[in-house]
Structures are given as C-alpha cells and as structure tokens.
Design a protein around this motif. Structure first.
Motif, short mmCIF file in Angstrom:
data_model
loop_
_atom_site.label_atom_id
_atom_site.label_comp_id
_atom_site.label_asym_id
_atom_site.label_seq_id
_atom_site.Cartn_x
_atom_site.Cartn_y
_atom_site.Cartn_z
N ASN A 1 0.84 -1.20 0.00
CA ASN A 1 0.00 0.00 0.00
C ASN A 1 0.87 1.25 0.00
O ASN A 1 1.89 1.30 0.68
N ARG A 2 0.45 2.26 -0.74
CA ARG A 2 1.17 3.53 -0.79
C ARG A 2 0.98 4.26 0.54
O ARG A 2 -0.13 4.42 1.02
N VAL A 3 2.09 4.67 1.16
CA VAL A 3 2.08 5.44 2.41
C VAL A 3 3.08 6.58 2.29
O VAL A 3 3.88 6.62 1.35
N ARG A 4 3.03 7.50 3.23
CA ARG A 4 3.98 8.62 3.27
C ARG A 4 4.69 8.58 4.62
O ARG A 4 4.11 8.19 5.63
N LEU A 5 5.93 9.01 4.63
CA LEU A 5 6.67 9.05 5.88
C LEU A 5 5.96 9.91 6.92
O LEU A 5 5.90 9.55 8.09
N PHE A 6 5.39 11.05 6.51
CA PHE A 6 4.70 11.92 7.48
C PHE A 6 3.55 11.18 8.16
O PHE A 6 3.28 11.40 9.33
N ASP A 7 2.88 10.28 7.44
CA ASP A 7 1.81 9.49 8.06
C ASP A 7 2.38 8.52 9.08
O ASP A 7 1.79 8.28 10.12
N ILE A 8 3.53 7.95 8.77
CA ILE A 8 4.19 7.01 9.68
C ILE A 8 4.70 7.75 10.92
O ILE A 8 4.62 7.23 12.03
N PHE A 9 5.22 8.96 10.74
CA PHE A 9 5.74 9.73 11.86
C PHE A 9 4.64 10.22 12.80
O PHE A 9 4.89 10.52 13.95
N HIS A 10 3.42 10.31 12.29
CA HIS A 10 2.31 10.86 13.07
C HIS A 10 2.09 10.05 14.34
O HIS A 10 2.03 8.83 14.31
N GLY A 11 1.98 10.73 15.45
CA GLY A 11 1.71 10.06 16.71
C GLY A 11 2.69 10.48 17.78
O GLY A 11 3.61 11.26 17.53
N PRO A 12 2.52 9.93 18.95
CA PRO A 12 3.33 10.37 20.08
C PRO A 12 4.67 9.67 20.23
O PRO A 12 5.40 9.93 21.17
N ARG A 13 5.01 8.76 19.31
CA ARG A 13 6.24 7.98 19.47
C ARG A 13 7.34 8.43 18.53
O ARG A 13 7.11 9.10 17.53
N PHE A 14 8.57 8.03 18.87
CA PHE A 14 9.70 8.19 17.99
C PHE A 14 9.59 7.14 16.89
O PHE A 14 8.98 6.09 17.07
N THR A 15 10.22 7.43 15.73
CA THR A 15 10.27 6.49 14.63
C THR A 15 11.72 6.29 14.24
O THR A 15 12.43 7.26 13.96
N LEU A 16 12.17 5.04 14.23
CA LEU A 16 13.53 4.71 13.82
C LEU A 16 13.47 4.14 12.41
O LEU A 16 12.78 3.15 12.17
N LEU A 17 14.18 4.79 11.48
CA LEU A 17 14.30 4.30 10.11
C LEU A 17 15.70 3.75 9.92
O LEU A 17 16.69 4.43 10.19
N SER A 18 15.79 2.52 9.44
CA SER A 18 17.07 1.89 9.13
C SER A 18 17.10 1.68 7.63
O SER A 18 16.30 0.92 7.08
N LEU A 19 18.01 2.37 6.93
CA LEU A 19 18.08 2.30 5.48
C LEU A 19 19.08 1.24 5.03
O LEU A 19 20.17 1.14 5.57
N GLY A 20 18.70 0.50 4.00
CA GLY A 20 19.62 -0.48 3.41
C GLY A 20 19.79 -1.72 4.25
O GLY A 20 18.84 -2.21 4.85
N SER A 21 21.01 -2.27 4.28
CA SER A 21 21.30 -3.48 5.06
C SER A 21 21.03 -3.20 6.52
O SER A 21 21.43 -2.17 7.04
N HIS A 22 20.39 -4.13 7.17
CA HIS A 22 19.90 -3.86 8.52
C HIS A 22 20.48 -4.82 9.54
O HIS A 22 20.73 -5.98 9.25
N ASP A 23 20.63 -4.32 10.74
CA ASP A 23 20.91 -5.14 11.91
C ASP A 23 19.54 -5.51 12.47
O ASP A 23 19.06 -4.90 13.41
N LEU A 24 18.88 -6.50 11.83
CA LEU A 24 17.51 -6.83 12.23
C LEU A 24 17.41 -7.30 13.68
O LEU A 24 16.48 -6.88 14.38
#
Length: 158
Positions: free
Chosen positions: A52-75
């Motif tokens: 589904n198409r989403v926007r980062l601003f929609d994901i950021f919305h809310g009272p919490r911090f958002t951690l974005l990990s780009l590329g190869s990840h330490d899952l």
C-alpha cells in the motif's frame, strides 16, 4: 484587495527552522546524508509491507519516535530496541526495491527512490525521528546501542 495581496516569506513558514546543536540532536559516525540531527525530517512516498502507498509523514504521526534503518539492517538489533522501548518507539527497515529482508510488517519499500534522495543513499544509515517530526539521531547500523542510550536518556528507561 488584490493589489494589496499579502505574501508570506520563508521565515514566516518556518521551513528552515532546525535544532542543530541542541541536546536533543545527536550524530554518531554520521553517514553521507544531506540531513543533520536537528533538521526537520523530510516526507517521502513509499510502500508498506502489504504494497500500500504510504507517506513518511503518516508514519511519523503520533506520540512515538520512529527509527528508520536504510539499506542493510541489523535486524536483531532493530527488533531488540523495538521490543525494549516499544511504548515509545516504532522501527522500520527501509529497502530500495522489493528485497526480502525478513523485516515483515516493519518493512517499508522505497520503490521510487525518494527516501534515498531525501535522506541520503548510504547503506546501513539510522535516522531516529522525534515525535515532533525532527531528526533526533543520525548514525549507522553499529550505532543501535547509541539510539537505545539516547531514548533511555529521554525516558529514563534502563
């Protein structure tokens, strides 16, 4: 009234406002990126794990911090910090293209390259976005412990 139309300048829109140098802004081994900790986090369109198409601003919305990990990840590291501070944090692995990273419903797909363009294309970059939409922390995958320390300092969790 048209001849007296009022135009607002950029200083009124506050788009250039940042918190660089603030105690709430931290960088550790920052990757190559146009952003600095304290900058307003850019928006970008992407796909969620269901396509589904989403926007980062929609994901950021809310009272919490958002951690974005780009590329190869330490899952394992992402999952550990997500579980430890889950009431204050949501964490996502952001991939370029539909690669399978086993991130499941915590995966976002940068199918058009907008995230890479806005945040920087370096692999293994971490961006912690504060609840107010500003970048609080920038680092690399090995900085996951520093992200946890940053959040513990704010929330007093241990």
């Amino acid at each position: 009234m048209k001849d007296r139309e009022f135009r607002r300048g950029e200083e009124v829109l506050q788009l250039g406002l940042n918190y660089r140098g603030s105690s709430l802004s931290r960088q550790e081994d920052p990757p190559s990126t146009p952003l600095q900790a304290g900058d307003r986090a850019p928006d970008a369109p992407l796909l969620d794990h269901d396509g589904n198409r989403v926007r980062l601003f929609d994901i950021f919305h809310g009272p919490r911090f958002t951690l974005l990990s780009l590329g190869s990840h330490d899952l394992p590291g992402l999952n550990q910090i997500r579980e430890k501070v889950k009431q204050n944090l949501q964490a996502y692995a952001v991939d370029r293209g539909a690669s399978a990273t086993a991130a499941g419903n915590h995966q976002l797909i940068d199918d058009q390259g907008h995230v890479v363009h806005a945040y920087g294309g370096e692999n293994r970059a971490l961006f912690l976005i504060r609840a107010d939409g500003y970048v609080g922390f920038i680092g690399v995958s090995k900085s996951i412990g520093s992200v946890e320390s940053y959040l513990e300092q704010l929330y007093g969790e241990g």
